[in-house]
Design a protein around this motif. Structure first.
Motif, short mmCIF file in Angstrom:
data_model
loop_
_atom_site.label_atom_id
_atom_site.label_comp_id
_atom_site.label_asym_id
_atom_site.label_seq_id
_atom_site.Cartn_x
_atom_site.Cartn_y
_atom_site.Cartn_z
N PHE A 1 0.47 -20.15 19.16
CA PHE A 1 1.33 -20.64 20.24
C PHE A 1 2.37 -19.59 20.58
CE2 PHE A 1 -0.35 -24.44 18.30
CZ PHE A 1 -0.65 -25.25 19.38
N SER A 2 2.58 -19.38 21.87
CA SER A 2 3.59 -18.42 22.31
C SER A 2 3.86 -18.64 23.80
CB SER A 2 3.14 -16.98 22.05
OG SER A 2 1.94 -16.70 22.74
N ALA A 3 4.86 -17.95 24.29
CA ALA A 3 5.19 -18.04 25.72
C ALA A 3 4.31 -17.10 26.53
CB ALA A 3 6.66 -17.72 25.94
N THR A 4 3.90 -15.97 25.91
CA THR A 4 3.09 -14.98 26.60
C THR A 4 1.94 -14.54 25.71
OG1 THR A 4 4.47 -13.17 25.77
CG2 THR A 4 5.07 -14.11 27.91
N LEU A 5 1.00 -13.81 26.28
CA LEU A 5 -0.13 -13.28 25.51
C LEU A 5 -0.20 -11.77 25.70
CD1 LEU A 5 -2.55 -13.97 23.70
CD2 LEU A 5 -3.93 -14.25 25.79
N PRO A 6 0.58 -11.01 24.92
CA PRO A 6 0.58 -9.55 25.07
C PRO A 6 -0.79 -8.96 24.72
CG PRO A 6 2.41 -10.31 23.69
CD PRO A 6 1.48 -11.46 23.85
N ASN A 7 -1.12 -7.83 25.33
CA ASN A 7 -2.40 -7.17 25.05
C ASN A 7 -2.53 -6.78 23.59
OD1 ASN A 7 -3.45 -7.32 27.68
ND2 ASN A 7 -2.35 -5.47 28.30
N GLN A 8 -1.39 -6.42 22.95
CA GLN A 8 -1.43 -6.00 21.55
C GLN A 8 -1.82 -7.14 20.61
OE1 GLN A 8 1.02 -5.59 23.76
NE2 GLN A 8 2.37 -3.88 23.25
N LEU A 9 -1.73 -8.38 21.10
CA LEU A 9 -2.07 -9.54 20.27
C LEU A 9 -3.57 -9.84 20.32
CD1 LEU A 9 -0.59 -11.67 18.51
CD2 LEU A 9 -0.40 -13.09 20.55
N LYS A 10 -4.24 -9.33 21.34
CA LYS A 10 -5.65 -9.68 21.56
C LYS A 10 -6.60 -9.21 20.46
CE LYS A 10 -5.05 -10.24 26.52
NZ LYS A 10 -5.36 -9.73 27.88
#
Length: 456
Positions: free
Chosen positions: A183-192
């Motif tokens: 769960f988060s507010a955004t989905l950064p590319n580094q998290l993918k």
């Protein structure tokens, strides 16, 4: 909206929700709970205050087998405050499931105590910060997380931002057949890459529009001019009357310095940042929850995800390096249909950040507080038009003059004409100055002669 009563969950869980006066599910609860109960991996994107904590707690408690003495669910949060906040919500269930064991594991001096406690008995649900969970699991071997069937990474983007994802990675790599919820507010590319590594066909659920489009929030740019952030805050304070005003600084040091300067001017406030001890941070959160202070000074890490309640005004002291955090700052106000204002205090060096946010659709107003009133300034970036001088008009005519036939070297001739015009202007300016000086000298000599005659 669907109701909690319609969920296929145990009666004690329904009674817990009834006693909390939870009737209709929020948008994210309506989407997440049924899928989580089915064992699906989920990526939940929503802002703080959307109800996501209960969206993952309800399915977790539905699946817990209290007869089994091992950790069945792990919930990570990037800060102690967030972990304690989730823990406080989870502990309410113990009144309805007396045999369930829920533990909080965070940083501090409790490591040895936690290690001994877990060697005697394992909790069913453990909630904690990634670093402390990793230490107790992989170094002390006192907390066994490898059998857990559910892993929740709350505020995943912030977990990544502040370097805690490696600890989560180390924990999940030792788990087998685990259901992952992020769960988060955004989905950064580094998290993918992390998501691809550990989540199996995850379902992405995105709730609500971006906070920058929240029409309940008024964004106001306030120039600091030569003043510090604290001096500017003191100047604009008479311009609003907050029930809670959340002030964001870009670093712990800056937060403390602003807080100290405001205290020196008699402002009652509390601080919330990483330089505080665990006890001080708990005390600050208690004071905030009990509305003991109108002003709260915080950093993004400390305030992100915290349940501070109704915030009437937000003050952003400058802009964070990651402008997404400005959106989160502003999004702490204007909730539940209420209106709110975010004052963004700026200096000249913030120009790039401001223009970037304007391109993203932030509708900034530009104001200053002067003579006990808010005054509108020109829209940010709009310069005052300069009046054309006679010389500029002549140059413009030269540049736009149409020629029937273009002769070779016409550009050089035009440049020479413009240069001649400038030299004539300069010559006229010098002549006028010489005339002024001659006139002044003449007046001075005349005055001296008069004074000499009078003395004689």
């Amino acid at each position: 909206m669907k109701k909690f009563e319609d969920l296929h969950i145990q009666e004690p869980l329904k009674q817990w929700l009834r006693d909390k006066h939870f009737k209709e599910m929020t948008a994210i609860q309506e989407e997440v709970i049924p899928l989580s109960l089915q064992g699906k991996d989920i990526i939940g994107l929503s802002e703080t205050g959307s109800g996501k904590t209960h969206a993952f707690l309800v399915p977790i408690f539905e699946k817990i087998d209290v007869a089994s003495d091992y950790v069945q669910a792990v919930i990570t949060a990037p800060t102690r405050e967030l972990a304690y906040q989730i823990y406080a919500m989870a502990k309410e269930v113990e009144a309805y499931f007396p045999s369930i064991r829920i533990s909080a594991v965070v940083g501090g001096k409790e490591r040895a105590r936690d290690s001994k406690k877990f060697q005697l008995q394992q909790p069913h649900v453990v909630i904690g910060t990634p670093g402390r969970l990793r230490d107790l699991f992989l170094e002390d071997n006192s907390l066994r997380l490898d059998k857990a069937k559910v892993m929740v990474v709350d505020e995943a983007d912030m977990t990544l931002e502040f370097g805690f994802l490696a600890d989560v990675d180390a924990i999940v790599s030792r788990m087998n057949d685990v259901q992952m919820l992020s769960f988060s507010a955004t989905l950064p590319n580094q998290l993918k890459p992390f998501i691809r590594k550990y989540m199996h066909h995850p379902i992405t659920i995105e709730i609500g529009k971006h906070q920058s489009n929240n029409k309940n929030i008024e964004h106001v740019l306030v120039p600091c001019y030569h003043r510090s952030y604290a001096e500017t805050i003191l100047k604009i304070m008479p311009g609003f009357n907050p029930y809670v005003c959340l002030i964001f600084a870009n670093s712990r040091k800056e937060a403390h310095e602003i807080a100290q300067e405001l205290r020196d001017h008699g402002v009652k406030l509390t601080e919330l940042h990483g330089d505080l001890s665990s006890r001080e941070r708990k005390q600050a959160m208690k004071q905030i929850t009990q509305s003991q202070y109108e002003y709260v000074i915080a950093t993004d890490l400390a305030a992100r995800g915290m349940d501070i309640g109704e915030v009437g005004f937000v003050i952003s002291c400058g802009f964070p390096n990651d402008l997404e955090y400005y959106i989160h700052r502003a999004g702490r106000t204007g909730r539940a249909g209420l209106s709110g204002t975010c004052y963004a205090l700026y200096h000249e060096q913030d120009d790039e950040a401001i223009r970037s946010l304007m391109k993203q659709g932030i509708p900034f107003k530009h104001r200053r507080f002067h003579h006990h009133n808010w005054q509108d300034l020109r829209p940010y970036g709009q310069r005052r038009a300069k009046k054309d001088t006679e010389m500029q008009k002549q140059i413009a005519k030269m540049m736009t003059k149409k020629k029937r036939k273009v002769k070779p070297g016409y550009k050089k001739k035009r440049e020479a004409e413009i240069d001649k015009l400038y030299r004539r202007k300069k010559r006229d300016f010098i002549r006028s100055k010489i005339k002024e000086e001659k006139k002044a000298r003449y007046k001075q000599r005349a005055k001296e002669l008069r004074d000499g005659n009078e003395k004689a």
